[in-house]
Design a protein around this motif. Structure first.
Motif, PDB file in Angstrom:
ATOM      1  N   VAL A  24      38.714 -21.087  -6.453  1.00  0.00           N
ATOM      2  CA  VAL A  24      38.011 -22.331  -6.757  1.00  0.00           C
ATOM      3  C   VAL A  24      38.381 -22.735  -8.176  1.00  0.00           C
ATOM      4  N   LEU A  25      38.809 -23.976  -8.360  1.00  0.00           N
ATOM      5  CA  LEU A  25      39.187 -24.448  -9.676  1.00  0.00           C
ATOM      6  C   LEU A  25      37.957 -24.578 -10.569  1.00  0.00           C
ATOM      7  N   PRO A  26      38.077 -24.259 -11.852  1.00  0.00           N
ATOM      8  CA  PRO A  26      36.930 -24.412 -12.752  1.00  0.00           C
ATOM      9  C   PRO A  26      36.591 -25.881 -12.942  1.00  0.00           C
ATOM     10  N   PRO A  27      35.337 -26.178 -13.261  1.00  0.00           N
ATOM     11  CA  PRO A  27      34.967 -27.586 -13.463  1.00  0.00           C
ATOM     12  C   PRO A  27      35.655 -28.169 -14.683  1.00  0.00           C
ATOM     13  N   THR A  28      35.958 -29.437 -14.606  1.00  0.00           N
ATOM     14  CA  THR A  28      36.580 -30.135 -15.721  1.00  0.00           C
ATOM     15  C   THR A  28      35.523 -30.432 -16.790  1.00  0.00           C
ATOM     16  N   PRO A  29      35.944 -30.738 -18.015  1.00  0.00           N
ATOM     17  CA  PRO A  29      34.955 -31.113 -19.049  1.00  0.00           C
ATOM     18  C   PRO A  29      34.079 -32.287 -18.638  1.00  0.00           C
ATOM     19  N   LEU A  30      34.637 -33.248 -17.897  1.00  0.00           N
ATOM     20  CA  LEU A  30      33.824 -34.376 -17.436  1.00  0.00           C
ATOM     21  C   LEU A  30      32.767 -33.912 -16.449  1.00  0.00           C
ATOM     22  N   GLU A  31      33.135 -33.005 -15.545  1.00  0.00           N
ATOM     23  CA  GLU A  31      32.155 -32.475 -14.593  1.00  0.00           C
ATOM     24  C   GLU A  31      31.083 -31.656 -15.303  1.00  0.00           C
ATOM     25  N   ARG A  32      31.473 -30.901 -16.312  1.00  0.00           N
ATOM     26  CA  ARG A  32      30.482 -30.149 -17.088  1.00  0.00           C
ATOM     27  C   ARG A  32      29.513 -31.092 -17.802  1.00  0.00           C
ATOM     28  N   ALA A  33      30.045 -32.172 -18.364  1.00  0.00           N
ATOM     29  CA  ALA A  33      29.188 -33.128 -19.072  1.00  0.00           C
ATOM     30  C   ALA A  33      28.211 -33.791 -18.108  1.00  0.00           C
ATOM     31  N   ARG A  34      28.698 -34.185 -16.935  1.00  0.00           N
ATOM     32  CA  ARG A  34      27.805 -34.794 -15.945  1.00  0.00           C
ATOM     33  C   ARG A  34      26.718 -33.825 -15.505  1.00  0.00           C
ATOM     34  N   HIS A  35      27.084 -32.554 -15.312  1.00  0.00           N
ATOM     35  CA  HIS A  35      26.095 -31.566 -14.893  1.00  0.00           C
ATOM     36  C   HIS A  35      25.065 -31.338 -15.995  1.00  0.00           C
ATOM     37  N   TRP A  36      25.509 -31.291 -17.252  1.00  0.00           N
ATOM     38  CA  TRP A  36      24.569 -31.096 -18.359  1.00  0.00           C
ATOM     39  C   TRP A  36      23.594 -32.263 -18.453  1.00  0.00           C
ATOM     40  N   ILE A  37      24.099 -33.489 -18.290  1.00  0.00           N
ATOM     41  CA  ILE A  37      23.222 -34.659 -18.324  1.00  0.00           C
ATOM     42  C   ILE A  37      22.225 -34.602 -17.168  1.00  0.00           C
ATOM     43  N   ALA A  38      22.696 -34.174 -15.976  1.00  0.00           N
ATOM     44  CA  ALA A  38      21.785 -34.075 -14.835  1.00  0.00           C
ATOM     45  C   ALA A  38      20.700 -33.028 -15.069  1.00  0.00           C
ATOM     46  N   VAL A  39      21.071 -31.924 -15.704  1.00  0.00           N
ATOM     47  CA  VAL A  39      20.075 -30.879 -16.008  1.00  0.00           C
ATOM     48  C   VAL A  39      19.045 -31.397 -16.996  1.00  0.00           C
ATOM     49  N   GLN A  40      19.492 -32.068 -18.060  1.00  0.00           N
ATOM     50  CA  GLN A  40      18.548 -32.591 -19.039  1.00  0.00           C
ATOM     51  C   GLN A  40      17.654 -33.665 -18.438  1.00  0.00           C
ATOM     52  N   TRP A  41      18.213 -34.459 -17.552  1.00  0.00           N
ATOM     53  CA  TRP A  41      17.418 -35.507 -16.895  1.00  0.00           C
ATOM     54  C   TRP A  41      16.381 -34.887 -15.969  1.00  0.00           C
ATOM     55  N   ALA A  42      16.755 -33.806 -15.284  1.00  0.00           N
ATOM     56  CA  ALA A  42      15.808 -33.152 -14.381  1.00  0.00           C
ATOM     57  C   ALA A  42      14.656 -32.509 -15.145  1.00  0.00           C
ATOM     58  N   ARG A  43      14.919 -32.068 -16.374  1.00  0.00           N
ATOM     59  CA  ARG A  43      13.847 -31.457 -17.158  1.00  0.00           C
ATOM     60  C   ARG A  43      12.777 -32.461 -17.572  1.00  0.00           C
ATOM     61  N   LEU A  44      13.139 -33.735 -17.611  1.00  0.00           N
ATOM     62  CA  LEU A  44      12.163 -34.750 -17.984  1.00  0.00           C
ATOM     63  C   LEU A  44      11.172 -35.042 -16.878  1.00  0.00           C
ATOM     64  N   GLY A  45      11.540 -34.751 -15.627  1.00  0.00           N
ATOM     65  CA  GLY A  45      10.670 -35.021 -14.492  1.00  0.00           C
ATOM     66  C   GLY A  45       9.891 -33.796 -14.074  1.00  0.00           C
ATOM     67  N   ASP A  46       9.174 -33.961 -12.968  1.00  0.00           N
ATOM     68  CA  ASP A  46       8.358 -32.879 -12.421  1.00  0.00           C
ATOM     69  C   ASP A  46       8.921 -32.337 -11.122  1.00  0.00           C
ATOM     70  N   ALA A  47      10.186 -32.604 -10.862  1.00  0.00           N
ATOM     71  CA  ALA A  47      10.769 -32.139  -9.605  1.00  0.00           C
ATOM     72  C   ALA A  47      10.936 -30.624  -9.627  1.00  0.00           C
TER      73      ALA A  47
END
Length: 363
Positions: free
Chosen positions: A305-328
């Protein structure tokens, strides 16, 4: 009958229950994790951050940088023409150099003593002579051979075609010859090293299957060797971009020569040198990004499996930070890649105190 065998004290208490009740199961995901305090790492990071901040502050406050002069000349016509000439010299010289380097590498690996010796002598000579000396020699080749042409061998009777050397080898042609032949000598060793890095069993297996030699090289050996060739080859191309600056000795207006001409007129040395520095940095950055994706392409044969690209890492980090703001209850899906952490939830059968002592954070 009575049991006369000695019984160990507490044996009944130590025996595990046949089945643990459901109430004693602890979700390891609910146990707080105490992370290790990396004091030394944080101390070094603070020192580095302070040095970077101090340098950035000096860039803004030091008037000697003359950023207004930098902005005026950064996109000026002479500088842009110099950048274009630098890129043109790099593209042509790298293409010719790596093409000749491939032929030289194959000749070095050939079983013919003549081809092997000729390739070795070429590599030895052009790696021995400095690049700036080669450029000056090619530019002044007319002193050695006033005319070049085709005619009777071992004579100067060029009855087929004849050219004056000064007209045939201009400053641009001398730069291409010097850079290309210099690059070919180094590229040959890089490509040869990459080909030798492939396991010999691959070649033997391909030969046993009856695959023709040309297809063995292009379909089996070379794709595997590219993983070793690409990083070194990119270093050579980046070095060629900066090495093209030496063509100022034959008065070719590449980017460094262009800024030299300007600061010799107005004495604004530092801002104009910064113009060249920034342009070289931009070109090198683009080449480094291209190197990353080329290496990623050829890594498909080595990792599942190819490692994630820097863009994919950035998108995942933003998604994690966004999820922390909610109650999901559920966050974003984990990154998929060989070096991406996989977080899993598991259950532990036992008391909460035993779960804390176990130190587990997941299955």
């Amino acid at each position: 009958m009575t049991d006369t065998l000695p019984r160990r004290a507490g044996a009944d208490e130590a025996a595990p229950p046949a089945s643990a009740p459901a109430a004693s199961r602890v979700d390891l995901g609910d146990i707080p994790v105490v992370h290790t305090k990396h004091w030394f790492r944080w101390s070094i990071g603070i020192v580095v951050l302070f040095i970077v901040a101090q340098f950035a502050w000096s860039l803004v406050t030091n008037q000697n940088y003359e950023w207004d002069v930098f902005a005026h000349y950064f996109l000026s016509e002479p500088v842009l023409q110099g950048v274009g000439l630098t890129l043109l010299l790099t593209a042509i010289s790298a293409s010719i150099g790596f093409f000749l380097g491939t032929l030289l590498a194959l000749a070095r690996l050939a079983k013919s003593p003549l081809l092997n010796s000729a390739a070795w002598l070429f590599i030895w000579f052009f790696r021995s002579v400095p690049l700036v000396v080669q450029l000056v020699v090619w530019y002044n080749l007319g002193y050695l051979y006033p005319t070049l042409g085709l005619g009777t061998p071992f004579t100067t009777d060029f009855w087929i075609v004849e050219f004056p050397t000064v007209q045939l080898i201009s400053a641009f042609a001398a730069a291409i010859l010097g850079l290309s032949l210099h690059q070919a000598a180094y590229s040959a060793e890089i490509i040869r090293g990459g080909l030798l890095s492939v396991d010999q069993g691959q070649l033997e297996a391909a030969a046993a299957l009856g695959i023709p030699p040309r297809r063995r090289l292009s379909r089996i050996i070379l794709p595997q060797a590219m993983r070793s060739i690409v990083p070194n080859a990119t270093n050579e191309v980046i070095g060629l971009v900066k090495g093209a600056s030496v063509v100022f000795v034959i008065a070719l207006p590449e980017v460094f020569y262009a800024v030299q001409v300007i600061f010799n007129r107005n004495s604004r040395v530092i801002p104009l040198l910064l113009v060249a520095v920034v342009w070289y940095t931009i070109i090198t950055t683009v080449l480094s990004i291209a190197q990353y994706y080329i290496e990623r392409h050829y890594a498909r044969g080595a990792v599942r499996v190819l490692p994630p690209t820097p863009l994919e890492r950035a998108r995942h980090w933003i998604a994690v930070q966004w999820a922390r703001l909610g109650d999901a209850d559920t966050g974003p899906p984990p990154l998929v890649g060989v070096d991406a952490p996989v977080v899993a939830r598991a259950t532990f059968t036992g008391s909460p105190s035993e779960a804390k002592n176990s130190g587990g954070t997941g299955a």
